[in-house]
Scaffold this motif. Sequence first.
Motif, PDB file in Angstrom:
ATOM      1  N   MET A 208      36.389  48.929  28.169  1.00 13.08           N
ATOM      2  CA  MET A 208      36.032  47.522  28.322  1.00 13.08           C
ATOM      3  C   MET A 208      37.121  46.763  29.081  1.00 13.08           C
ATOM      4  O   MET A 208      36.831  45.940  29.960  1.00 13.08           O
ATOM      5  CB  MET A 208      35.806  46.895  26.949  1.00 13.08           C
ATOM      6  CG  MET A 208      34.549  47.368  26.231  1.00 13.08           C
ATOM      7  SD  MET A 208      33.017  46.823  27.052  1.00 13.08           S
ATOM      8  CE  MET A 208      33.061  45.056  26.744  1.00 13.08           C
ATOM      9  N   GLU A 209      38.382  47.024  28.757  1.00 17.37           N
ATOM     10  CA  GLU A 209      39.499  46.376  29.433  1.00 17.37           C
ATOM     11  C   GLU A 209      39.478  46.668  30.929  1.00 17.37           C
ATOM     12  O   GLU A 209      39.676  45.768  31.767  1.00 17.37           O
ATOM     13  CB  GLU A 209      40.800  46.890  28.808  1.00 17.37           C
ATOM     14  CG  GLU A 209      42.077  46.389  29.438  1.00 17.37           C
ATOM     15  CD  GLU A 209      43.294  47.066  28.826  1.00 17.37           C
ATOM     16  OE1 GLU A 209      44.199  47.458  29.603  1.00 17.37           O
ATOM     17  OE2 GLU A 209      43.342  47.225  27.589  1.00 17.37           O
ATOM     18  N   MET A 210      39.204  47.919  31.297  1.00 17.29           N
ATOM     19  CA  MET A 210      39.186  48.298  32.703  1.00 17.29           C
ATOM     20  C   MET A 210      37.999  47.687  33.434  1.00 17.29           C
ATOM     21  O   MET A 210      38.121  47.244  34.583  1.00 17.29           O
ATOM     22  CB  MET A 210      39.180  49.822  32.816  1.00 17.29           C
ATOM     23  CG  MET A 210      40.460  50.462  32.284  1.00 17.29           C
ATOM     24  SD  MET A 210      40.354  52.257  32.120  1.00 17.29           S
ATOM     25  CE  MET A 210      40.478  52.754  33.827  1.00 17.29           C
ATOM     26  N   MET A 211      36.827  47.663  32.780  1.00 20.66           N
ATOM     27  CA  MET A 211      35.648  47.084  33.419  1.00 20.66           C
ATOM     28  C   MET A 211      35.841  45.599  33.679  1.00 20.66           C
ATOM     29  O   MET A 211      35.508  45.087  34.753  1.00 20.66           O
ATOM     30  CB  MET A 211      34.410  47.325  32.552  1.00 20.66           C
ATOM     31  CG  MET A 211      33.977  48.775  32.484  1.00 20.66           C
ATOM     32  SD  MET A 211      32.310  49.009  31.792  1.00 20.66           S
ATOM     33  CE  MET A 211      32.491  48.333  30.148  1.00 20.66           C
ATOM     34  N   LYS A 212      36.387  44.900  32.706  1.00 20.62           N
ATOM     35  CA  LYS A 212      36.619  43.464  32.865  1.00 20.62           C
ATOM     36  C   LYS A 212      37.622  43.198  33.985  1.00 20.62           C
ATOM     37  O   LYS A 212      37.450  42.275  34.797  1.00 20.62           O
ATOM     38  CB  LYS A 212      37.122  42.872  31.550  1.00 20.62           C
ATOM     39  CG  LYS A 212      36.087  42.836  30.441  1.00 20.62           C
ATOM     40  CD  LYS A 212      36.702  42.349  29.130  1.00 20.62           C
ATOM     41  CE  LYS A 212      35.691  42.377  27.994  1.00 20.62           C
ATOM     42  NZ  LYS A 212      36.296  41.972  26.692  1.00 20.62           N
ATOM     43  N   ALA A 213      38.684  44.012  34.049  1.00 21.86           N
ATOM     44  CA  ALA A 213      39.693  43.832  35.096  1.00 21.86           C
ATOM     45  C   ALA A 213      39.101  44.096  36.468  1.00 21.86           C
ATOM     46  O   ALA A 213      39.393  43.368  37.433  1.00 21.86           O
ATOM     47  CB  ALA A 213      40.876  44.763  34.829  1.00 21.86           C
ATOM     48  N   PHE A 214      38.273  45.126  36.587  1.00 24.04           N
ATOM     49  CA  PHE A 214      37.671  45.465  37.872  1.00 24.04           C
ATOM     50  C   PHE A 214      36.799  44.329  38.388  1.00 24.04           C
ATOM     51  O   PHE A 214      36.866  43.962  39.564  1.00 24.04           O
ATOM     52  CB  PHE A 214      36.838  46.739  37.728  1.00 24.04           C
ATOM     53  CG  PHE A 214      36.095  47.137  38.968  1.00 24.04           C
ATOM     54  CD1 PHE A 214      36.758  47.674  40.055  1.00 24.04           C
ATOM     55  CD2 PHE A 214      34.713  46.969  39.052  1.00 24.04           C
ATOM     56  CE1 PHE A 214      36.066  48.042  41.204  1.00 24.04           C
ATOM     57  CE2 PHE A 214      34.015  47.329  40.195  1.00 24.04           C
ATOM     58  CZ  PHE A 214      34.692  47.864  41.271  1.00 24.04           C
TER      59      PHE A 214
END
Length: 482
Positions: A208-214
Amino acid sequence: MNNLKRTLSMLLALSLTATATACGGDKESSSEGRTKSQDDVSINVDSDLASDDPDIKGQTIYWLGEYDLNPTGNDDRSVALSLFEDVYGAKVEYIQTSNENRFTDLANRINAGDPVDMFPYEWDAVPNGVTKGQYDYLDDYIDLEDPIWDGMEDVIESMKYNGHYYVVPYTITDYIAITYSRSMIAEEGLEDPYELYKKGEWDWDKMMEMMKAFVANGEEGDNRFGIAGWYGQAVVQSTGETIVKYDGEKFSSNVANEKIEKAELMLEEISKLGLHDTTWHGNFPTDGNVLFYGMALWGLSAGNAKMEPMTQEEWTNASDLDTDLFIVPFPKMPGSDKYYLCGNTAAKMLVKGSDKGDAVATYIKCERLAATQEEYVQAAKEKALIPGITAAGKVSKYMSEEQYDFMMSWYEDENIVPMFDFGYGMGSRMSSETYDYNTRGVMNNFMDGLLTKYEGTPDTWAEMRAAWESVVEETVEEYNNK
């Protein structure tokens, strides 16, 4: 046990790549080096395998299915069929049906007394198919104490119904995974999911953290998404919980489980934040607008070719294949020490009323042997690494040895557990696959309704659970009384 658990999975490679030449164009004619065709992979059979088994020589199994187990054209026989025919002296006769008519055709043949012995396993088989009198149990025909079943005991036991083994899986296939581009991950300054996995840190929170950052890193006007594909079931089942529980005697609803609620709230958040790309992609998107692709790995080899196009000559001359795409298992629930993965169960059913129980059980054993004998395992890998080549000499599908070996390692990892839910086998109210929220099966709505958003779908898990929880309770009670 680990080696057997590893080797049983090698047939998965065939399911991922068996269509590489059939769908990609002409087979290659050269058998030198990396350009061999699937027909060039030799498979020898051991005649001593049948020494202690029932004599089924001359028997014919009538197989009702959508596909023929016998080879056509230039395709090789499968390892299992080679063993069945050459070692045991039996054969399989194909009775063709269609996806729409398969259960009707099965019922008609049973009722008419027409020959039919073996049928594909599908989720609806247990308990629904059993209670309809479609299948017989295999207890009397398969010796589950045989060491070849080591590594499958937990899966087999999880599918035991009413004290009997109607389903004896010979392998698990098609785990839902996450495919990603290593170059995209690096460009975005994100940590490689594979490195997180090796450290035991690949979980929902990291994804989730990576998707939001992307999505946040995109420039104005970018149409970025965190994830595409089919993965809702993987989210729910990564909790290690099932919608329907079974204690060996009674079913019960588990809809109110706290872990399931956390999974559903995650799906709710993915939808609310617009992280999910609703566009259907057959493999990892090449436009750079999607970070993760959730799906079984059947599209990986085609995705490789689309991400890094090459000719047959370029592929043949490449000293190594360092693919940009890579894969990891679907992330685990935070705090869990295991990865509970959604996958498919490879099995064959013994049809009710068949007088070929020994022969059907022997065919199932042949499938298991094909998945656990080292020489067959190696042949499976050789076939998996053969590319698909079009008539124009373009590579249409390929898999790197690095991808293949890592994918196979999942099946030897004690921290990876396949999931099975009896809820899918409880008839149309639970598993109907329509595109209408109001008529879809409860299991399908619970698994991906918050993502697909068919007309009438509520926005929250609380609303969805309130609408369907009573149906689950009524259904389990119905099957408890059968």
